[in-house]
Design an enzyme around this catalytic site. Sequence first.
Site, PDB file in Angstrom:
ATOM      1  CB  CYS A 383      -0.966   0.005   1.365  1.00 44.62           C
ATOM      2  SG  CYS A 383      -2.274   0.947   1.040  1.00 44.62           S
ATOM      3  CG  HIS A 509      -3.057  -3.318   3.442  1.00 47.04           C
ATOM      4  ND1 HIS A 509      -2.173  -2.918   3.807  1.00 47.04           N
ATOM      5  CD2 HIS A 509      -3.905  -2.320   2.843  1.00 47.04           C
ATOM      6  CE1 HIS A 509      -2.076  -1.586   3.934  1.00 47.04           C
ATOM      7  NE2 HIS A 509      -3.208  -1.279   3.471  1.00 47.04           N
ATOM      8  CD  GLU A 511      -0.603  -6.354   4.743  1.00 47.70           C
ATOM      9  OE1 GLU A 511      -0.564  -6.321   3.616  1.00 47.70           O
ATOM     10  OE2 GLU A 511      -0.904  -5.261   5.249  1.00 47.70           O
TER      11      GLU A 511
HETATM   12  N1  GLN Z   1      -1.849   6.795   3.219  1.00 46.81           N
HETATM   13  C1  GLN Z   1      -2.022   6.136   1.989  1.00 46.81           C
HETATM   14  C2  GLN Z   1      -3.502   6.333   1.489  1.00 46.81           C
HETATM   15  O1  GLN Z   1      -4.296   6.662   1.967  1.00 46.81           O
HETATM   16  C3  GLN Z   1      -1.811   4.676   2.167  1.00 46.81           C
HETATM   17  C4  GLN Z   1      -2.529   3.886   2.910  1.00 46.81           C
HETATM   18  C5  GLN Z   1      -2.095   2.530   3.376  1.00 46.81           C
HETATM   19  O2  GLN Z   1      -0.954   2.210   3.546  1.00 46.81           O
HETATM   20  N2  GLN Z   1      -3.018   1.840   3.648  1.00 46.81           N
HETATM   21  O3  GLN Z   1      -3.420   5.930  -0.016  1.00 46.81           O
END
Ligand code: GLN
Length: 534
Positions: A383, A509, A511
Amino acid sequence: MPAKFIVVLGSIMSGLGKGVVSSSIMKILDLYNFKVLPIKFDGYLNYDCGTMNPYRHGEVFVLDDKGEVDMDFGTYERFLNTSLTSSSSITGGKLFGGIIEKERRGEYLGEDVQVIPHLTNEIQEKVKEFADRNKLDFVIIEVGGTVGDIENGYFIEAMRQLSLKEQVVFVDVTYIPRLKTVGEQKSKPTQFAFRTLMGMGIIPQFLVCRTDGEMSDSIKKKLSMFTSLDESRIINDPDMDSPYQLPQYLINQNFDKILLETFNMYNKKINTEKLEKWRDNVNRIISKDGKMVTIAVIGKYVELKDSYVSVREALMHAAGKLSVNINIKWIESELLEKSNPENILREVSGIIVPGGFGKRGIEGMITGIKYARENDLPYLGLCLGMQLMAVEFARDVCNLKGANSTEFNPDTKYNIVDILPSQLSVKQKGGTMRLGSWEMVIKDKSSIAFSSYHKKTVSERHRHRYELNNKFRKILEENGLKITATTKDNKLAEIIEWPNGFGIATQAHPELKSRIEDPAPLFLSFLSAAKNNS
Ligand code: GLN
């Protein structure tokens, strides 16, 4: 047969691992082939966990159905190997919100709406409806917080009322401290905790005692005497190498048999084949035989390990599968802004940058990514880790100086990462990110993505507001960055890869869906690259 209910409470203090105890009980019942699902009560007045800081509350876990829930859900899913839904999460916020809506609709006309009976009835109805809808044999209900808190009192009262009508067993997870000066374990706090529960009309049928090392016989005897519980119902739960060891540990103490007998269920047989498989997987995870591989996780919430539980567990699952002995080096990203990365990263065999929000520590993460690329270290970005991989590539390979995400610099000339168009009209913060499971299509069969997933269409969970800016796709690709997976309509980049070496990152994500039986594919290929590199 109506469902049976097991209510797991916590005494004395938080952080005792009620989630692991609840998950282990579920696992045991699953090993007996019962149909079992969890419900978690959280007394806070937030609607869900989405707006909480992981530094305070631990990781925000995301479900397929977009639910942003407590990190215990990750433990439940990993133990049960099942994907859960938001209906398992009952928070104070959801309850009070629902009650107030009902009151406004006039559903309580003429009444004064009260915690007892309106709120406590609402809780019981939700729990019973959940059991019926899912046709469950057992529901495990974990009550968040500690017995005696004001926040969870109405949940505990609702469970007392439920126990008057349904088959309910209470399990209290408690703490037996050891006084360093005398080296002795102490039962007094638990004696008081038990009395507090009895004062609330609840008599637990089991005490699960968190200890450092096994409980001494004399403590067990004392507790049995003060609580009137048979010693066999006072269960040891000492610190262990891995939480996955607990189900077997409970079985070794006959907890499974005594629990079922409490429900008048006799002669039930555990599924030995399933148990063997589970044991085998757990043994692989705790084994210290494999090659030692050190992985750096560069994040901003590393001081609280709970902030990255799913990343840690996904690494453990992959390590078990690959027979690797993993050493995770948690690196506070701001450190990399102050010192030479060589000093910090010299001995690691792979780097992960996990998810995160806000500006603090971002440059340190970018330094870590650059170090991985320049030193041919395997890299996995999750992400935020993907967004920053693109930013680093733009700055250092495409020569777009000052490239950034508008999350961190709204005025950057090269907004490599920008807000999702669908987010522009969003005003509210809660539950409005791009959440839950989304499909992506892997375009390139020679990519790391394809060799990890072995299929073209995959589904992973998401939680973000920003994305790779499509205006920059061309220049990034011309300079060698590969966009190997996108959404079906090609509007969002989902996986990017470096032209050389092992560098892969995803907007998802992965994970969150990793399981002991089925490790996340990208973690497997990353760890295997790191293993070859160590
Ligand atoms: N802050 C980033 C976004 O909002 C990444 C979010 C995250 O890593 N879950 O896109």
